[in-house]
Design an enzyme around this catalytic site. Structure first.
Site, PDB file in Angstrom:
ATOM      1  N   CYS A   2      72.467   6.438 -21.909  1.00 33.28           N
ATOM      2  CA  CYS A   2      71.161   6.063 -22.468  1.00 33.28           C
ATOM      3  C   CYS A   2      70.775   4.663 -21.994  1.00 33.28           C
ATOM      4  O   CYS A   2      71.613   3.888 -21.544  1.00 33.28           O
ATOM      5  CB  CYS A   2      71.145   6.104 -23.986  1.00 33.28           C
ATOM      6  SG  CYS A   2      71.596   7.682 -24.700  1.00 33.28           S
ATOM      7  N   ARG A  27      72.579   5.220 -15.713  1.00 33.41           N
ATOM      8  CA  ARG A  27      73.351   5.410 -16.940  1.00 33.41           C
ATOM      9  C   ARG A  27      73.363   6.865 -17.384  1.00 33.41           C
ATOM     10  O   ARG A  27      74.170   7.258 -18.225  1.00 33.41           O
ATOM     11  CB  ARG A  27      72.794   4.520 -18.056  1.00 33.41           C
ATOM     12  CG  ARG A  27      72.901   3.039 -17.761  1.00 33.41           C
ATOM     13  CD  ARG A  27      72.200   2.203 -18.806  1.00 33.41           C
ATOM     14  NE  ARG A  27      72.876   2.222 -20.089  1.00 33.41           N
ATOM     15  CZ  ARG A  27      73.846   1.381 -20.437  1.00 33.41           C
ATOM     16  NH1 ARG A  27      74.268   0.475 -19.572  1.00 33.41           N
ATOM     17  NH2 ARG A  27      74.409   1.450 -21.618  1.00 33.41           N
ATOM     18  N   TRP A  89      70.482  10.391 -23.379  1.00 32.25           N
ATOM     19  CA  TRP A  89      71.503  11.375 -23.006  1.00 32.25           C
ATOM     20  C   TRP A  89      71.934  12.058 -24.285  1.00 32.25           C
ATOM     21  O   TRP A  89      72.468  11.430 -25.189  1.00 32.25           O
ATOM     22  CB  TRP A  89      72.680  10.686 -22.320  1.00 32.25           C
ATOM     23  CG  TRP A  89      73.693  11.616 -21.742  1.00 32.25           C
ATOM     24  CD1 TRP A  89      73.638  12.247 -20.540  1.00 32.25           C
ATOM     25  CD2 TRP A  89      74.956  11.993 -22.323  1.00 32.25           C
ATOM     26  NE1 TRP A  89      74.764  13.000 -20.340  1.00 32.25           N
ATOM     27  CE2 TRP A  89      75.593  12.863 -21.422  1.00 32.25           C
ATOM     28  CE3 TRP A  89      75.585  11.679 -23.528  1.00 32.25           C
ATOM     29  CZ2 TRP A  89      76.833  13.427 -21.683  1.00 32.25           C
ATOM     30  CZ3 TRP A  89      76.830  12.243 -23.791  1.00 32.25           C
ATOM     31  CH2 TRP A  89      77.435  13.103 -22.866  1.00 32.25           C
ATOM     32  N   ASN A 115      70.705   3.275 -28.802  1.00 32.70           N
ATOM     33  CA  ASN A 115      71.820   3.754 -27.991  1.00 32.70           C
ATOM     34  C   ASN A 115      73.050   3.895 -28.869  1.00 32.70           C
ATOM     35  O   ASN A 115      73.188   3.192 -29.871  1.00 32.70           O
ATOM     36  CB  ASN A 115      72.142   2.770 -26.860  1.00 32.70           C
ATOM     37  CG  ASN A 115      71.168   2.885 -25.711  1.00 32.70           C
ATOM     38  OD1 ASN A 115      70.287   3.741 -25.704  1.00 32.70           O
ATOM     39  ND2 ASN A 115      71.331   2.019 -24.729  1.00 32.70           N
ATOM     40  N   GLY A 116      73.968   4.767 -28.465  1.00 36.39           N
ATOM     41  CA  GLY A 116      75.221   4.906 -29.182  1.00 36.39           C
ATOM     42  C   GLY A 116      75.167   5.974 -30.254  1.00 36.39           C
ATOM     43  O   GLY A 116      74.363   6.913 -30.185  1.00 36.39           O
ATOM     44  N   GLU A 498      91.529  12.832  -7.896  1.00 36.85           N
ATOM     45  CA  GLU A 498      90.238  12.157  -7.804  1.00 36.85           C
ATOM     46  C   GLU A 498      89.303  12.891  -6.856  1.00 36.85           C
ATOM     47  O   GLU A 498      88.106  13.025  -7.139  1.00 36.85           O
ATOM     48  CB  GLU A 498      90.438  10.711  -7.355  1.00 36.85           C
ATOM     49  CG  GLU A 498      89.165   9.924  -7.099  1.00 36.85           C
ATOM     50  CD  GLU A 498      88.264   9.758  -8.313  1.00 36.85           C
ATOM     51  OE1 GLU A 498      87.109   9.351  -8.129  1.00 36.85           O
ATOM     52  OE2 GLU A 498      88.718  10.046  -9.449  1.00 36.85           O
ATOM     53  N   LYS A 502      85.615  14.539  -7.865  1.00 37.74           N
ATOM     54  CA  LYS A 502      84.341  14.273  -7.200  1.00 37.74           C
ATOM     55  C   LYS A 502      83.622  15.565  -6.857  1.00 37.74           C
ATOM     56  O   LYS A 502      82.399  15.675  -7.004  1.00 37.74           O
ATOM     57  CB  LYS A 502      84.584  13.453  -5.915  1.00 37.74           C
ATOM     58  CG  LYS A 502      84.917  12.011  -6.184  1.00 37.74           C
ATOM     59  CD  LYS A 502      83.744  11.264  -6.774  1.00 37.74           C
ATOM     60  CE  LYS A 502      84.177  10.031  -7.523  1.00 37.74           C
ATOM     61  NZ  LYS A 502      84.763  10.278  -8.846  1.00 37.74           N
ATOM     62  N   GLU A 505      82.230  16.962 -10.056  1.00 40.72           N
ATOM     63  CA  GLU A 505      81.159  16.130 -10.615  1.00 40.72           C
ATOM     64  C   GLU A 505      79.826  16.340  -9.916  1.00 40.72           C
ATOM     65  O   GLU A 505      78.793  16.481 -10.563  1.00 40.72           O
ATOM     66  CB  GLU A 505      81.536  14.650 -10.508  1.00 40.72           C
ATOM     67  CG  GLU A 505      82.532  14.169 -11.523  1.00 40.72           C
ATOM     68  CD  GLU A 505      82.834  12.693 -11.341  1.00 40.72           C
ATOM     69  OE1 GLU A 505      82.881  11.977 -12.350  1.00 40.72           O
ATOM     70  OE2 GLU A 505      83.022  12.252 -10.192  1.00 40.72           O
ATOM     71  N   HIS A 521     104.644  27.363  -9.511  1.00 42.50           N
ATOM     72  CA  HIS A 521     104.751  27.598 -10.944  1.00 42.50           C
ATOM     73  C   HIS A 521     103.435  28.075 -11.555  1.00 42.50           C
ATOM     74  O   HIS A 521     103.239  27.960 -12.770  1.00 42.50           O
ATOM     75  CB  HIS A 521     105.241  26.333 -11.646  1.00 42.50           C
ATOM     76  CG  HIS A 521     106.606  25.899 -11.219  1.00 42.50           C
ATOM     77  ND1 HIS A 521     107.735  26.595 -11.552  1.00 42.50           N
ATOM     78  CD2 HIS A 521     107.007  24.853 -10.451  1.00 42.50           C
ATOM     79  CE1 HIS A 521     108.798  25.996 -11.031  1.00 42.50           C
ATOM     80  NE2 HIS A 521     108.373  24.930 -10.346  1.00 42.50           N
ATOM     81  N   LYS A 620      76.815   7.519 -16.709  1.00 42.84           N
ATOM     82  CA  LYS A 620      77.584   6.446 -16.095  1.00 42.84           C
ATOM     83  C   LYS A 620      78.403   5.672 -17.117  1.00 42.84           C
ATOM     84  O   LYS A 620      79.555   5.327 -16.867  1.00 42.84           O
ATOM     85  CB  LYS A 620      76.634   5.486 -15.364  1.00 42.84           C
ATOM     86  CG  LYS A 620      77.334   4.431 -14.528  1.00 42.84           C
ATOM     87  CD  LYS A 620      78.025   5.054 -13.337  1.00 42.84           C
ATOM     88  CE  LYS A 620      78.677   4.026 -12.442  1.00 42.84           C
ATOM     89  NZ  LYS A 620      79.472   4.680 -11.395  1.00 42.84           N
TER      90      LYS A 620
END
Length: 625
Positions: A2, A27, A89, A115-116, A498, A502, A505, A521, A620
């Site tokens: 946000c 963000r 968001w 926000n939050g 990583e 990516k 994402e 396994h 973000k």
């Protein structure tokens, strides 16, 4: 996550607010809105989608002015013009226009952007409804507007101060009132809020880039403070109304750092910025040829670093992967045991941690909710906490015993690239400093590793140059694949993790990442002739082992994309596609392999026509659990 922007001053606020929100797009958001005070009340416009949808709803083209024929209400010619804007968001409530900010009370007196998370919103909502409030959204944020209005008796500052005492959670909010033009009032608790001081005008936002085009004079706002903005000046007070003196700081950011600089996306620009980001992170810390200087780490001095018995890393997502690579470096060089924990899990365990432990919280934003909570958990148990972050003035810096900055610069793309590689470099520097203090490496080996660290920016630049073309071309050919498997061993394993992250994402491709030795396994059952397997096979003590695992992959008919050290013949005849990186120390060489994996994911996402800078459902700065 946000974004907030507010303005008060002599100019029409609308374009200022919209431009500020555009600077906060990194963000992450799914809806947006603004409210501007004018004669007779506030003009509130909200829209689902990106800022183009909001501009359309307002009848404003990019860089243009309001179209009177569109139905948008013109701003009156006021001496003091005031407005607030927000990108949301979704957490509480669906992605709808009703749930978008700004929110207002029923009488339209108070308007807020938040926000939050307001953790006690359900209780507050019931209490407010009992007193006559009618809610028009599903959000937790709307309670703030009604709460401010409930306590408003002609004094917005007093109303905000009183409302804040009833809120629980982690949040930042900015309020304005129809009857007090020219005034904005903000408060925060564990979510960022900064003020920009202009000439006869003032700005407030979640982050500095929102107003960087207008001023570089910045005031930070701390938890438990109320900030009062008028065009003629800004005042900060405690919740009790006591004035707080704080000097403004001049930020040295250039507005161009928030632009794409000629690249097609922010992510591609930031991939190319990794060498520079590493230089900023490493340069002054490796002046001595046989040692590392980390500068001021607050309460974490050399004596403490010399005696710690264990390091625990707490982090989320990409930062967690950075911690995994850092573990290899610190344990190999400093001989200090390292545990790496997912912060979102660590905080809900009863971890065994105490005064002999150094807990490192890695968070690129410095505001990651789960990581902050894990750091507090460790502090409560008596451990020393070091924040490793990219953002000065963040919550992580304020709460930790010491801080180590990555200096990656502003990162706009939601998928982390340069912040990741600088996090690993910072952990490597810490490992070398520990090795020097504890005598775990002889001087010759320490000198060699410091030299390797200093060469890392050059090696990264070489990696981009030699791997970009092959990675982009391979990505184009495999862009329609429905599933990828990434494998690695030793330091190559977190790089595989990583790289797979990516791809998930930004390209939305189902992907698994596994320790290569563990394939038998379970995951090997997923392989067939349509499965690309990405293998991190840079030079390392376990290279022969990883080659054996690649042979297992080939035996099941899967195709192999190998990332290898230049000049290596280990994958000759067994990998259909190969991308090379320069020769380096095994741990640092594995780190170089992340760059072609970033580019591979980027190529696949672009080939699929996706927005790599703003992947769906992601943000973000993650300020919620």
């Amino acid at each position: 996550m946000c974004g907030i922007i507010g303005y008060t001053g002599p100019r029409d606020p609308r374009e200022i607010l919209l431009a500020g929100l555009e600077r906060l797009e990194y963000r992450g958001y799914d809806s947006a809105g603004i409210a501007v005070l004018q004669e007779g009340g506030a003009d509130v416009v909200r829209a689902v989608g990106n800022l183009a949808a909001l501009r359309e709803a307002m009848g404003i083209a990019a860089g243009g002015s309001a179209d009177a024929s569109s139905g948008a209400v013109a701003v009156a010619e006021l001496k003091q013009q005031t407005g607030i804007g927000h990108t949301r968001w979704a957490t509480h409530g669906r992605v709808t226009e009703e749930n978008a900010h700004p929110h207002s009370d029923n009488a339209g007196v108070a308007h807020v952007v938040v926000n939050g998370i307001i953790e006690n919103f359900a209780t507050l909502r019931r209490e407010l409804e009992a007193k006559g409030s009618v809610f028009t959204s599903e959000t937790d944020a709307e309670v703030v507007a009604h709460l401010v209005a409930l306590h408003y008796q002609g004094d917005l500052v007093a109303a905000v101060r009183e409302a804040d005492t009833h809120l629980e959670g982690h949040y930042a909010f900015v309020a304005m009132a129809d009857t007090e033009p020219g005034l904005l009032v903000g408060a925060r608790r564990e979510c960022p809020l900064v003020v920009g001081l202009g000439d006869g005008e003032a700005f407030i936002a979640s982050a500095v880039p929102a107003f960087l085009d207008h001023t570089r004079s910045v005031l930070s706002v701390e938890d438990g403070e109320v900030v009062i903005l008028r065009p003629e000046g800004v005042v900060i007070e405690s919740l009790e109304g006591q004035p707080i003196q704080r000097e403004a700081e001049e930020v040295d950011w250039d507005a161009q750092t928030a632009e794409k600089g000629g690249y097609e996306t922010f992510m591609l620009k930031e991939i190319h910025e990794q060498a520079h980001a590493l230089s900023e992170t490493i340069a002054d810390r490796t002046v001595r040829p046989n040692g590392v200087d980390l500068g001021d780490l607050g309460a974490i001095d050399d004596a403490l670093l010399s005696r710690i018995g264990r390091i625990v890393v707490v982090a989320c997502g990409t930062s967690y992967h950075a911690g995994l690579i850092g573990r290899y470096a610190i344990e190999a060089w400093a001989r200090v045991p390292v545990e790496v924990e997912l912060a979102s899990e660590y905080r809900y365990r009863t971890p065994v941690v105490g005064p002999d432990d150094l807990v490192i919280g890695i968070t690129q934003s410095g505001e990651t909710r789960d990581t902050l909570a894990a750091m507090r958990c460790a502090q409560d148990a008596g451990a020393t906490v070091l924040a490793l972050t990219n953002i000065m003035g963040s919550q992580a810096e304020r709460e930790a015993d010491g801080v180590l900055f990555t200096r990656a610069g502003l990162e706009i793309g939601v998928a982390a690239t340069k912040t990741f590689i600088t996090q690993v470099a910072a952990l490597g520097l810490l490992g070398l400093r520990l090795a020097e203090l504890r005598g775990s490496l002889d001087e010759q080996r320490l000198t060699e590793l410091v030299s390797e660290m200093k060469s890392l920016p050059r090696l990264v630049a070489e990696t981009i140059e030699m791997s970009e073309g092959p990675a982009m071309e391979i990505g184009t050919r495999y862009s329609k694949a429905g599933f990828f498997l990434y494998i690695g061993r030793n330091a190559g394993l977190p790089i595989a993790l990583e790289g797979a992250l990516k791809l998930k994402e930004i390209a939305y491709v189902p992907t698994d990442a596994y320790a290569a030795g563990e394939m038998k396994h379970g995951p090997i059952a997923l392989l067939d002739e349509d499965t690309p397997v990405v293998c991190v096979a840079t030079d390392s003590p376990v290279l022969e082992k990883i080659v054996s695992n690649v042979m297992e992959v080939r035996a099941r008919g899967a195709v192999v994309i190998g990332v290898e050290t230049v000049g290596s013949s280990a994958l000759d005849g067994i990998a259909e596609d190969r991308i090379q990186v320069p020769e380096a120390d095994p741990i640092l060489g594995a780190l170089l392999a992340v760059i072609p994996l970033q580019l591979l994911a980027y190529s696949i996402a672009r080939e699929r026509g996706l927005n790599v800078d703003q992947p769906r459902n992601l943000a973000k700065t993650v300020t919620v659990e």
